[in-house]
Design an enzyme around this catalytic site. Structure first.
Site, PDB file in Angstrom:
ATOM      1  N   GLU A 121       0.849  -1.184   0.000  1.00 53.35           N
ATOM      2  CA  GLU A 121       0.000   0.000   0.000  1.00 53.35           C
ATOM      3  C   GLU A 121       0.893   1.246   0.000  1.00 53.35           C
ATOM      4  O   GLU A 121       1.848   1.300   0.766  1.00 53.35           O
ATOM      5  CB  GLU A 121      -0.914   0.021   1.233  1.00 53.35           C
ATOM      6  CG  GLU A 121      -1.936   1.147   1.149  1.00 53.35           C
ATOM      7  CD  GLU A 121      -2.911   1.168   2.321  1.00 53.35           C
ATOM      8  OE1 GLU A 121      -2.819   0.308   3.217  1.00 53.35           O
ATOM      9  OE2 GLU A 121      -3.772   2.053   2.321  1.00 53.35           O
ATOM     10  N   GLY A 253       3.650   2.506  10.785  1.00 53.98           N
ATOM     11  CA  GLY A 253       3.401   1.671  11.955  1.00 53.98           C
ATOM     12  C   GLY A 253       3.205   0.202  11.623  1.00 53.98           C
ATOM     13  O   GLY A 253       3.887  -0.665  12.166  1.00 53.98           O
ATOM     14  N   ALA A 254       2.287  -0.073  10.718  1.00 55.92           N
ATOM     15  CA  ALA A 254       1.944  -1.465  10.433  1.00 55.92           C
ATOM     16  C   ALA A 254       1.071  -1.518   9.186  1.00 55.92           C
ATOM     17  O   ALA A 254       0.624  -0.480   8.698  1.00 55.92           O
ATOM     18  CB  ALA A 254       1.183  -2.070  11.605  1.00 55.92           C
ATOM     19  N   MET A 255       0.839  -2.744   8.697  1.00 52.81           N
ATOM     20  CA  MET A 255       0.083  -2.894   7.456  1.00 52.81           C
ATOM     21  C   MET A 255      -0.810  -4.117   7.524  1.00 52.81           C
ATOM     22  O   MET A 255      -0.388  -5.198   7.914  1.00 52.81           O
ATOM     23  CB  MET A 255       1.079  -3.005   6.277  1.00 52.81           C
ATOM     24  CG  MET A 255       0.437  -3.228   4.936  1.00 52.81           C
ATOM     25  SD  MET A 255      -0.573  -1.790   4.444  1.00 52.81           S
ATOM     26  CE  MET A 255      -1.829  -2.633   3.482  1.00 52.81           C
ATOM     27  N   GLU A 256      -2.050  -3.924   7.076  1.00 59.62           N
ATOM     28  CA  GLU A 256      -3.126  -4.909   7.264  1.00 59.62           C
ATOM     29  C   GLU A 256      -3.221  -5.984   6.181  1.00 59.62           C
ATOM     30  O   GLU A 256      -4.314  -6.517   5.954  1.00 59.62           O
ATOM     31  CB  GLU A 256      -4.459  -4.146   7.344  1.00 59.62           C
ATOM     32  CG  GLU A 256      -4.934  -3.495   6.012  1.00 59.62           C
ATOM     33  CD  GLU A 256      -4.584  -2.024   5.852  1.00 59.62           C
ATOM     34  OE1 GLU A 256      -3.611  -1.577   6.482  1.00 59.62           O
ATOM     35  OE2 GLU A 256      -5.273  -1.327   5.085  1.00 59.62           O
ATOM     36  N   ASN A 257      -2.132  -6.340   5.506  1.00 61.39           N
ATOM     37  CA  ASN A 257      -2.168  -7.381   4.465  1.00 61.39           C
ATOM     38  C   ASN A 257      -3.040  -8.566   4.891  1.00 61.39           C
ATOM     39  O   ASN A 257      -2.938  -9.039   6.019  1.00 61.39           O
ATOM     40  CB  ASN A 257      -0.768  -7.897   4.193  1.00 61.39           C
ATOM     41  CG  ASN A 257       0.243  -6.782   4.101  1.00 61.39           C
ATOM     42  OD1 ASN A 257       0.124  -5.918   3.264  1.00 61.39           O
ATOM     43  ND2 ASN A 257       1.210  -6.780   5.009  1.00 61.39           N
ATOM     44  N   HIS A 289      -6.226  -2.054  15.354  1.00 60.67           N
ATOM     45  CA  HIS A 289      -6.491  -1.333  14.103  1.00 60.67           C
ATOM     46  C   HIS A 289      -6.254  -2.232  12.888  1.00 60.67           C
ATOM     47  O   HIS A 289      -7.124  -2.359  12.025  1.00 60.67           O
ATOM     48  CB  HIS A 289      -5.592  -0.093  14.051  1.00 60.67           C
ATOM     49  CG  HIS A 289      -5.749   0.740  12.824  1.00 60.67           C
ATOM     50  ND1 HIS A 289      -6.530   1.879  12.799  1.00 60.67           N
ATOM     51  CD2 HIS A 289      -5.241   0.610  11.567  1.00 60.67           C
ATOM     52  CE1 HIS A 289      -6.487   2.403  11.582  1.00 60.67           C
ATOM     53  NE2 HIS A 289      -5.708   1.659  10.810  1.00 60.67           N
ATOM     54  N   GLU A 290      -5.101  -2.869  12.841  1.00 60.47           N
ATOM     55  CA  GLU A 290      -4.803  -3.703  11.664  1.00 60.47           C
ATOM     56  C   GLU A 290      -5.749  -4.899  11.605  1.00 60.47           C
ATOM     57  O   GLU A 290      -6.214  -5.284  10.534  1.00 60.47           O
ATOM     58  CB  GLU A 290      -3.343  -4.164  11.668  1.00 60.47           C
ATOM     59  CG  GLU A 290      -2.299  -3.050  11.799  1.00 60.47           C
ATOM     60  CD  GLU A 290      -2.467  -1.893  10.829  1.00 60.47           C
ATOM     61  OE1 GLU A 290      -3.016  -2.090   9.731  1.00 60.47           O
ATOM     62  OE2 GLU A 290      -2.052  -0.766  11.184  1.00 60.47           O
TER      63      GLU A 290
HETATM   64  N1  B3K Z   1      -2.919   1.008   5.688  1.00 54.52           N
HETATM   65  C1  B3K Z   1      -1.620   1.180   6.259  1.00 54.52           C
HETATM   66  C2  B3K Z   1      -0.944   2.442   5.844  1.00 54.52           C
HETATM   67  C3  B3K Z   1      -0.277   2.378   4.533  1.00 54.52           C
HETATM   68  C4  B3K Z   1       0.536   3.637   4.313  1.00 54.52           C
HETATM   69  C5  B3K Z   1       1.083   3.700   2.941  1.00 54.52           C
HETATM   70  N2  B3K Z   1       1.923   4.857   2.778  1.00 54.52           N
HETATM   71  C6  B3K Z   1      -1.633   1.095   7.750  1.00 54.52           C
HETATM   72  C7  B3K Z   1      -2.915   1.413   8.394  1.00 54.52           C
HETATM   73  O1  B3K Z   1      -3.482   2.475   8.274  1.00 54.52           O
HETATM   74  O2  B3K Z   1      -3.429   0.558   9.061  1.00 54.52           O
HETATM   75 ZN    ZN Z   2      -5.368   1.795   8.826  1.00 51.33          ZN
END
Ligand code: B3K
Ligand code: ZN
Length: 848
Positions: A121, A253-257, A289-290
């Site tokens: 993302e 911070g983190a990513m919701e893959n 959140h994720e």
């Molecule tokens: N969706 C990701 C953020 C991605 C940022 C890309 N530059 C984390 C979050 O909001 O949960």
């Molecule tokens: Zn988010």
């Protein structure tokens, strides 16, 4: 570069049946083989070229229906002319080569501490292979990873595996930005969760060897998040496994893959010795959140990136609700509003102001902002207040029901509220389309038992938007009588006009109003009142948010008077603070928030709002003087509280003990101004947890006697990257601000300043920017140093560089000399040959 416009949206001409990817991993020459089943999209009739996004890829081979084709890619992708494509469905195959080891931008497939990981993302998947890299193109993926790394992970459920390879299948269709792959020498901390319909989910947190002892809190937070989403939103998890991986080099911070969340290790790893209470709370909320994104983001995604707030505003709102349920709702609300004002109001009143749903961007990564996230969440809070809890619950049920599997829009979102509640939300929609924070002016009248409140709303023009029609503003109001008893409980007034009056009849005496309870709308309240009334509300308001807000406003009034007019500290405030401190009926965490004085950046904004030019050194001195006055007048109470709050119980990161530590450290911060740092030194020597250790170190630095402690802290923690980040940050934030630019220079030369690591870079440079008086040193040394480092980082990591330009967004507040110094730095950055599109867009917008 040409901006992308919301108004130009068109569906992609093809749909994808499924995607099969094979990765042959190698640090320098990774091969990615793709097979994608395309079919014409009936929403875009006619014959169309096949346009695929791609960047930094070496194309080895491409084929349609198994036959090689001769195409050349440019630096944004490749186009296969319609003439080369069959009439109906067809298969596209490609083989590309990429070099994860040299990918310092941390976008796409890259390496961190010897492991492979991904961040896709918003538009990172195009750095992995050629693909329609847009969120409205969704497909199920199967992935085969070939590597000698012992642990091979991707999205979905695990499939077959053998020595040197593993397969994964994700049955849920998803956009490419949710793709993830991890390969490394990792160990798992495992647990299980049974969903309420009986699905057994294997949970794992993957970390580097040696870190497995610091995953318990993250795991516990994950299980609580999973239960909470079932109970409160009726949402269940939908795969057999849920994996979280901690990586050290991460841009955010983190990513919701899907099924494979990737986290900055700062937001996973915690033990009492290494993490502060604030770290624990942040881990809990980001894990939640994720996880919550699995429904709000993944199952229902965004049609295009303009709709980013659809998933982010809602998911922030959900994680805020979760934290309120886990901890104290009042304290959480105050914390959130503090953040909102510090980051979002600052953005919304400056050159970077943009709507919650922007309508144009050059680089989408520049729009992961406080406005999209935090104001996006506030807008949902207002919606909930307007339609009520039941209306909200039925709208959300309809949302999940109607849009599961969709790539949706803000129009879709508002429509479910309209359909579920029968309300017309056309005016409300302005909260999504119009930038800027409304100022809400209040005046009042009293006669014959009738009390009238008249509100006027006004929003200043923002870049590209001159006209600001009135918005719907829910204003929660309560009235107190002169004895401090509540005579009108919280009522929500719905303002829809530019100017509007509301009457309260049959009152025995002129009431004291408590306006905008719970911070019911993200507006700036303007009301002429005196210190006596603020102190009265601080003592008597039944709404915890407004009780805190009254003390805050009082402190701001006093401080701006001290700074701008040289007034003496107010005894009323000093006494009111003492009263709050001694009030044992109040939650310690709440008392800590009430005692904490407004920050220097906040005061600079307050002065600018009042039409004055803020002087950073005077702000720092004024705040110090008030803190000292509070400490002197309340020395005995502070000292008694400091002693009484000491605890010998084993450390627990829960809200109760964390709140007591927060109050105790707040007492320390005041006492530190009059005891020369003696308590801080004792605490530093005896602390068994990072909250107190870091708090004591900060106090020692403030007292000008941090040297030995700085060395001891470094010796003790040199093997722990996260704690060393804290070590850099504390030195930037504390101590004499006049020395901050010099300290920054010294620290940048330290062998541990691994500047390509975003956490380390943010610790030093972000720390400098957060040291208001130090950053804005009249010499311009802070600005110059900061700009030098942005220029150095830009070619390496444009995303983090661009984000950090926001340190300059407030330039227009300051005096002509500082303005000229900042402009010169911005222009120097803007003129840099080869500057990234990310940083170029930000600097251009800040310069206006
Ligand atoms: N969706 C990701 C953020 C991605 C940022 C890309 N530059 C984390 C979050 O909001 O949960
Ligand atoms: Zn988010």
């Amino acid at each position: 570069p040409q901006p992308t416009l919301l108004a130009s949206y068109q569906p992609y001409p093809y749909r994808i049946g499924d995607v099969a990817l094979t990765f042959r991993l190698d640090p320098r020459t990774t091969r990615v083989l793709s097979r994608i089943a395309f079919a014409p999209n009936p929403d875009r009739p006619g014959r169309h070229d096949l346009r695929l996004d791609g960047g930094g890829l070496t194309l080895i081979r491409a084929a349609i229906e198994g036959a090689d084709i001769d195409v050349t890619a440019d630096d944004t992708g490749l186009t296969i002319p319609a003439a080369l494509l069959p009439d109906g469905p067809f298969t596209f195959e490609a083989e590309v080569e990429i070099a994860p080891e040299t990918n310092t931008a941390l976008e796409g497939l890259y390496m961190s501490g010897g492991m492979y990981c991904t961040q896709c993302e918003a538009e990172g998947f195009r750095r992995i292979t050629f693909y329609p890299d847009r969120p409205d193109v969704m497909a199920p993926f199967t992935v085969r990873i070939e590597s000698d790394m012992p642990v091979l992970l991707s999205n979905g459920n695990p499939g077959a595996s053998g020595a040197g390879w593993a397969e994964w299948t994700d049955p849920w269709k998803k956009p490419a930005y949710l793709f993830a792959l991890v390969a490394g020498d990792l160990v798992a901390v495992r647990d299980r969760f049974t969903t309420r319909s009986g699905r057994e989910v294997a949970l794992a947190i993957w970390v580097r060897k040696g870190d497995e002892g610091r995953c318990d809190y993250a795991m516990d937070s994950l299980k609580r998040s999973m239960s909470w989403d079932e109970e409160v939103y009726g949402r269940e998890y939908d795969l057999d496994v849920f994996n979280i991986v901690a990586v050290d080099d991460f841009n955010m911070g983190a990513m919701e893959n899907k099924g494979l969340n990737i986290f900055n290790s700062k937001l996973v790893l915690a033990s009492p010795e290494t993490a502060t209470d604030a770290d624990f709370e942040r881990i809990e909320s980001v894990i939640a959140h994720e996880y919550f994104h699995n429904w709000t983001g993944n199952r229902i995604t965004c049609r295009d990136w303009f709709q980013l707030c659809l998933k982010e505003g809602l998911t922030v709102f959900r994680d805020q609700q979760f934290t309120s349920d886990m901890r104290s709702a009042a304290v959480k609300r105050i914390d959130d509003v503090l953040q909102l004002r510090a980051r979002q109001f600052r953005e919304d009143t400056g050159p970077l102001a943009h709507p919650v749903r922007p309508d144009s961007y050059v680089e989408i990564n520049n729009f992961y902002t406080a406005t999209v996230y935090e104001k996006g969440a506030e807008v949902i809070g207002m919606l909930k207040r307007l339609v009520g809890d039941e209306g909200y619950a039925s709208a959300l049920a309809l949302y999940f029901d109607r849009h599961d599997g969709d790539a949706a829009t803000i129009e879709d979102w508002l429509k479910v509220f309209e359909d579920a509640t029968g309300r017309d939300l056309s005016q409300f929609k302005r909260w999504y389309t119009d930038a800027g924070t409304p100022r809400l002016h209040v005046s009042e009248a009293w006669s014959d038992g009738t009390y009238t409140l008249t509100f006027t709303q006004k929003t200043a023009p923002t870049p590209g938007q001159d006209q600001k029609p009135p918005r719907v503003i829910p204003i929660a109001v309560g009235l107190l009588n002169p004895n401090g008893d509540e005579v009108v409980p919280t009522t929500v007034l719905e303002m829809t006009e530019t100017s509007q009056s509301f009457r309260f009849e049959g009152l025995a005496a002129r009431p004291v109003p408590s306006i905008l309870r719970g911070f019911s709308a993200p507006v700036m309240l303007e009301r002429k009142t005196d210190q006596a009334e603020r102190a009265f509300l601080l003592a008597h308001d039944t709404d915890p948010f407004n009780k805190w807000e009254a003390g805050r406003a009082l402190a701001k009034d006093v401080l701006t008077g001290m700074i701008a007019e040289g007034r003496a500290p107010s005894t009323r405030l000093v006494e009111a603070m003492g009263a709050v401190l001694r009030d044992e009926t109040l939650d310690p965490a709440f008392r800590a928030l009430c005692l904490w004085l407004p920050g220097e950046d906040d005061l600079a904004q307050a002065l600018a709002d009042a039409g004055r030019v803020p002087d950073p050194a005077a702000i720092h001195a004024g705040r110090e003087a008030l803190a000292r006055a509070i400490a002197e007048a309340n020395a005995a109470a502070l000292s008694a509280a400091y002693d009484a709050l000491a605890s010998s119980a084993p450390f627990s990161p829960d809200a109760g003990p964390a709140g007591r530590r927060a109050l105790r450290l707040t007492c320390l911060a005041f006492l530190n101004r009059i005891d020369g740092g003696d308590r801080a030194a004792a605490l530093f020597a005896g602390a068994d947890n990072m909250t107190e250790s870091a708090g004591a170190l900060a106090a020692l630095l403030d007292a000008g006697r941090g040297e030995a402690a700085i060395a001891a802290f470094h010796d003790r923690w040199q093997g722990n990257r996260l704690v060393i980040d804290e070590w850099f940050m504390l030195q930037m934030l504390h101590g004499n601000p006049a020395r901050a630019p010099e300290t920054a220079r010294k620290l940048a030369a330290h062998p541990d300043f691994d500047w390509k690591n975003p956490n380390r870079f943010r610790a030093l440079l972000g720390g400098l920017a957060a040291n208001h008086a130090g950053f804005h040193d009249a010499s311009g040394a802070g600005y110059r140093f900061y700009a030098d480092w942005l220029l150095r980082l830009d070619p390496v990591n444009p995303q983090t560089t661009a984000r950090m330009t926001t340190a300059f967004e407030t330039w227009a507040r300051y005096d002509a000399d500082r303005q000229a110094l900042i402009r010169a730095e911005l222009e120097r950055i803007a003129g840099q040959p080869g500057l990234s599109r990310n940083t170029g867009e930000m600097v251009g917008r800040i310069l206006g």
